[in-house]
Design a protein around this motif. Structure first.
Motif, PDB file in Angstrom:
ATOM      1  N   LEU A 145       0.923  -1.099  -0.026  1.00  0.00           N
ATOM      2  CA  LEU A 145      -0.182   0.101   0.048  1.00  0.00           C
ATOM      3  C   LEU A 145       0.888   1.152   0.072  1.00  0.00           C
ATOM      4  N   GLN A 146       0.350   2.376  -0.698  1.00  0.00           N
ATOM      5  CA  GLN A 146       0.982   3.389  -0.541  1.00  0.00           C
ATOM      6  C   GLN A 146       0.725   4.425   0.800  1.00  0.00           C
ATOM      7  N   VAL A 147       1.592   4.370   1.769  1.00  0.00           N
ATOM      8  CA  VAL A 147       1.332   4.716   3.126  1.00  0.00           C
ATOM      9  C   VAL A 147       2.447   5.953   3.363  1.00  0.00           C
ATOM     10  N   PRO A 148       1.971   6.948   4.049  1.00  0.00           N
ATOM     11  CA  PRO A 148       3.309   8.019   4.504  1.00  0.00           C
ATOM     12  C   PRO A 148       3.963   7.378   5.384  1.00  0.00           C
ATOM     13  N   PRO A 149       5.385   7.666   5.089  1.00  0.00           N
ATOM     14  CA  PRO A 149       6.458   7.082   5.810  1.00  0.00           C
ATOM     15  C   PRO A 149       6.163   6.998   7.631  1.00  0.00           C
ATOM     16  N   LEU A 150       5.673   8.276   8.004  1.00  0.00           N
ATOM     17  CA  LEU A 150       5.583   8.071   9.243  1.00  0.00           C
ATOM     18  C   LEU A 150       4.773   6.946   9.942  1.00  0.00           C
ATOM     19  N   ASP A 151       3.421   6.873   9.040  1.00  0.00           N
ATOM     20  CA  ASP A 151       2.511   5.794   9.420  1.00  0.00           C
ATOM     21  C   ASP A 151       3.140   4.496   9.070  1.00  0.00           C
ATOM     22  N   ALA A 152       3.960   4.189   7.989  1.00  0.00           N
ATOM     23  CA  ALA A 152       4.474   3.174   7.639  1.00  0.00           C
ATOM     24  C   ALA A 152       5.462   2.382   8.824  1.00  0.00           C
ATOM     25  N   PHE A 153       6.302   3.457   9.306  1.00  0.00           N
ATOM     26  CA  PHE A 153       7.203   3.446  10.654  1.00  0.00           C
ATOM     27  C   PHE A 153       6.201   2.846  11.711  1.00  0.00           C
ATOM     28  N   TYR A 154       5.278   3.549  12.105  1.00  0.00           N
ATOM     29  CA  TYR A 154       4.540   3.447  13.246  1.00  0.00           C
ATOM     30  C   TYR A 154       3.929   1.972  13.208  1.00  0.00           C
ATOM     31  N   TRP A 155       2.935   1.682  12.154  1.00  0.00           N
ATOM     32  CA  TRP A 155       2.496   0.417  12.086  1.00  0.00           C
ATOM     33  C   TRP A 155       3.376  -0.827  12.035  1.00  0.00           C
ATOM     34  N   ALA A 156       4.586  -0.548  11.306  1.00  0.00           N
ATOM     35  CA  ALA A 156       5.549  -1.789  11.436  1.00  0.00           C
ATOM     36  C   ALA A 156       5.888  -1.761  12.686  1.00  0.00           C
ATOM     37  N   MET A 157       6.325  -1.014  13.680  1.00  0.00           N
ATOM     38  CA  MET A 157       6.693  -1.128  14.994  1.00  0.00           C
ATOM     39  C   MET A 157       5.845  -1.846  15.808  1.00  0.00           C
ATOM     40  N   LYS A 158       4.624  -1.337  15.494  1.00  0.00           N
ATOM     41  CA  LYS A 158       3.266  -1.841  16.334  1.00  0.00           C
ATOM     42  C   LYS A 158       3.167  -3.310  16.171  1.00  0.00           C
ATOM     43  N   GLN A 159       2.807  -3.574  14.743  1.00  0.00           N
ATOM     44  CA  GLN A 159       2.451  -4.996  14.404  1.00  0.00           C
ATOM     45  C   GLN A 159       3.657  -5.845  14.817  1.00  0.00           C
ATOM     46  N   GLN A 160       4.901  -5.564  14.424  1.00  0.00           N
ATOM     47  CA  GLN A 160       6.158  -6.401  14.926  1.00  0.00           C
ATOM     48  C   GLN A 160       6.427  -6.797  16.183  1.00  0.00           C
ATOM     49  N   THR A 161       5.988  -5.712  16.956  1.00  0.00           N
ATOM     50  CA  THR A 161       6.155  -5.784  18.599  1.00  0.00           C
ATOM     51  C   THR A 161       5.116  -6.775  18.805  1.00  0.00           C
ATOM     52  N   ILE A 162       4.010  -6.483  18.457  1.00  0.00           N
ATOM     53  CA  ILE A 162       2.898  -7.747  19.026  1.00  0.00           C
ATOM     54  C   ILE A 162       3.040  -9.125  18.447  1.00  0.00           C
ATOM     55  N   PHE A 163       3.671  -9.080  17.221  1.00  0.00           N
ATOM     56  CA  PHE A 163       4.052 -10.561  16.603  1.00  0.00           C
ATOM     57  C   PHE A 163       5.020 -11.057  17.458  1.00  0.00           C
ATOM     58  N   ALA A 164       6.205 -10.230  17.955  1.00  0.00           N
ATOM     59  CA  ALA A 164       7.303 -10.760  18.511  1.00  0.00           C
ATOM     60  C   ALA A 164       6.750 -10.997  19.873  1.00  0.00           C
ATOM     61  N   TYR A 165       5.965 -10.548  20.606  1.00  0.00           N
ATOM     62  CA  TYR A 165       5.455 -10.816  22.047  1.00  0.00           C
ATOM     63  C   TYR A 165       4.398 -12.157  21.796  1.00  0.00           C
ATOM     64  N   THR A 166       3.685 -12.096  20.945  1.00  0.00           N
ATOM     65  CA  THR A 166       2.774 -13.514  20.859  1.00  0.00           C
ATOM     66  C   THR A 166       3.295 -14.548  20.339  1.00  0.00           C
ATOM     67  N   THR A 167       4.443 -14.421  19.786  1.00  0.00           N
ATOM     68  CA  THR A 167       5.612 -15.821  19.569  1.00  0.00           C
ATOM     69  C   THR A 167       6.766 -15.871  20.415  1.00  0.00           C
ATOM     70  N   SER A 168       6.677 -15.155  21.457  1.00  0.00           N
ATOM     71  CA  SER A 168       7.817 -15.309  22.176  1.00  0.00           C
ATOM     72  C   SER A 168       7.723 -16.625  23.055  1.00  0.00           C
ATOM     73  N   GLN A 169       8.800 -16.939  23.523  1.00  0.00           N
ATOM     74  CA  GLN A 169       8.967 -18.163  24.305  1.00  0.00           C
ATOM     75  C   GLN A 169       8.147 -17.930  25.774  1.00  0.00           C
ATOM     76  N   PHE A 170       8.126 -16.766  26.351  1.00  0.00           N
ATOM     77  CA  PHE A 170       7.471 -16.272  27.539  1.00  0.00           C
ATOM     78  C   PHE A 170       5.924 -16.467  27.277  1.00  0.00           C
ATOM     79  N   PHE A 171       5.481 -15.762  26.172  1.00  0.00           N
ATOM     80  CA  PHE A 171       4.093 -15.761  25.892  1.00  0.00           C
ATOM     81  C   PHE A 171       3.627 -17.322  25.629  1.00  0.00           C
TER      82      PHE A 171
END
Length: 197
Positions: A145-171
């Motif tokens: 998608l054509q997304v403004p860079p600031l939005d691309a950065f924010y959503w990439a950070m949020k999505q990957q953080t949640i993905f990292a947490y929900t697939t972590s060994q702790f979780f």
């Protein structure tokens, strides 16, 4: 000096020499080798603080305790195409400038309330622009998608953080106990305990 002492010291020196490269930061400034993006130590710290703001430490470990920012960086480096990586890196620069202008300090120097305000401000501006309760322009690299860079950065950070947490060994071991299909076998289960539909 006897031979045993010499051999012990030699083993210690060789072991230290083998361990030393893993203790030194690589040239990009991060603790993990990145091939496609370049992140400075300050940017890595900022990403760690963003991840910690998204998943803070409470009575369970937060993002920093689980090193989620390392996973986020590795995902950005390995799993995004070049165009998306460039958009995210431009967004990181825009994010840094925006925070510096508004607060006259870096994101890492802000207190928790201000960090939350910055991230909520980005998300709420998207909600307002979309005129809906949920943001319409989440960054999805697979759809290109054509997304403004600031939005691309924010959503990439949020999505990957949640993905990292929900697939972590702790979780997966402490929060959710995953059982392979078909699950447990109960050899003796009284019929009176069955619920009828």
């Amino acid at each position: 000096m006897d031979r045993r002492t010499v051999i012990k010291k030699l083993a210690l020196i060789i072991g230290g020499a083998a361990l030393l490269p893993s203790c030194i930061k690589n040239s990009g400034g991060t603790y993990i080798p990145l091939k496609h993006i370049t992140v400075t130590a300050d940017q890595e710290k900022m990403i760690g603080d963003i991840c910690e703001t998204i998943i803070p430490k409470t009575n369970i470990p937060g993002a920093k305790d689980l090193n989620l920012h390392v996973f986020v960086l590795k995902m950005l480096d390995d799993c995004y195409n070049k165009k998306d990586q460039q958009a995210i890196m431009r967004g990181m620069d825009e994010f840094t400038v925006m925070v510096q202008k508004k607060y006259n300090q870096s994101f890492s120097d802000l207190d928790v309330k201000d960090r939350e305000a910055v991230l909520n401000g980005i998300e709420n501006s998207q909600k307002k622009a979309a005129g809906a309760k949920t943001p319409a322009r989440r960054f999805r690299p697979q759809k290109n998608l054509q997304v403004p860079p600031l939005d691309a950065f924010y959503w990439a950070m949020k999505q990957q953080t949640i993905f990292a947490y929900t697939t972590s060994q702790f979780f997966m071991t402490k929060q959710i106990v995953y059982e392979l299909v078909p699950g447990r076998y109960h050899a003796h289960f009284p019929v009176k305990n069955l619920k009828t539909v």
